[in-house]
Design a protein around this motif. Sequence first.
Motif, short mmCIF file in Angstrom:
data_model
loop_
_atom_site.label_atom_id
_atom_site.label_comp_id
_atom_site.label_asym_id
_atom_site.label_seq_id
_atom_site.Cartn_x
_atom_site.Cartn_y
_atom_site.Cartn_z
N ASP A 147 8.20 5.88 -6.98
CA ASP A 147 7.51 5.72 -5.70
C ASP A 147 8.42 5.05 -4.68
N SER A 177 0.63 6.94 2.57
CA SER A 177 -0.38 7.97 2.86
C SER A 177 -1.81 7.46 2.75
N TYR A 178 -2.02 6.20 2.32
CA TYR A 178 -3.35 5.61 2.22
C TYR A 178 -3.37 4.25 2.91
N PRO A 179 -3.18 4.23 4.23
CA PRO A 179 -3.12 2.95 4.94
C PRO A 179 -4.43 2.16 4.82
N ILE A 217 -2.70 -1.64 -3.12
CA ILE A 217 -2.46 -1.12 -4.47
C ILE A 217 -2.10 -2.27 -5.40
N ILE A 265 -5.45 0.48 2.24
CA ILE A 265 -5.93 0.36 0.86
C ILE A 265 -4.84 -0.30 0.02
N GLU A 277 0.83 -1.20 0.00
CA GLU A 277 0.00 0.00 0.00
C GLU A 277 0.87 1.25 0.00
N TYR A 278 0.25 2.38 -0.35
CA TYR A 278 0.94 3.65 -0.22
C TYR A 278 0.89 4.08 1.24
#
Length: 78
Positions: free
Chosen positions: A67, A54-56, A60, A58, A51-52
């Motif tokens: 990245d 900044s978007y825990p 990807i 979620i 995941e990213y």
Amino acid sequence: GDIAVFIKPLRVPQGERGYITTNVLLALDSTDKPEELLYVITSPPQYGQIEYVSYPGIPITSFSQMDIARQIVCYVHN
């Protein structure tokens, strides 16, 4: 052109997150454009997700070498 991929193990304790850095995953090609080198997750990890930062929570399905260089991608071990 040719692409070279360098991979090292990332050990993450259960319930923790590990950052995927260029020390762990690095792809190089002759274009010198890391933003165009794209990783596609065709089979998700068995015991967690990518995941990213900044978007825990979620997961990807793709991310770029840029990245990785920015240290904004992580693996979460569930």
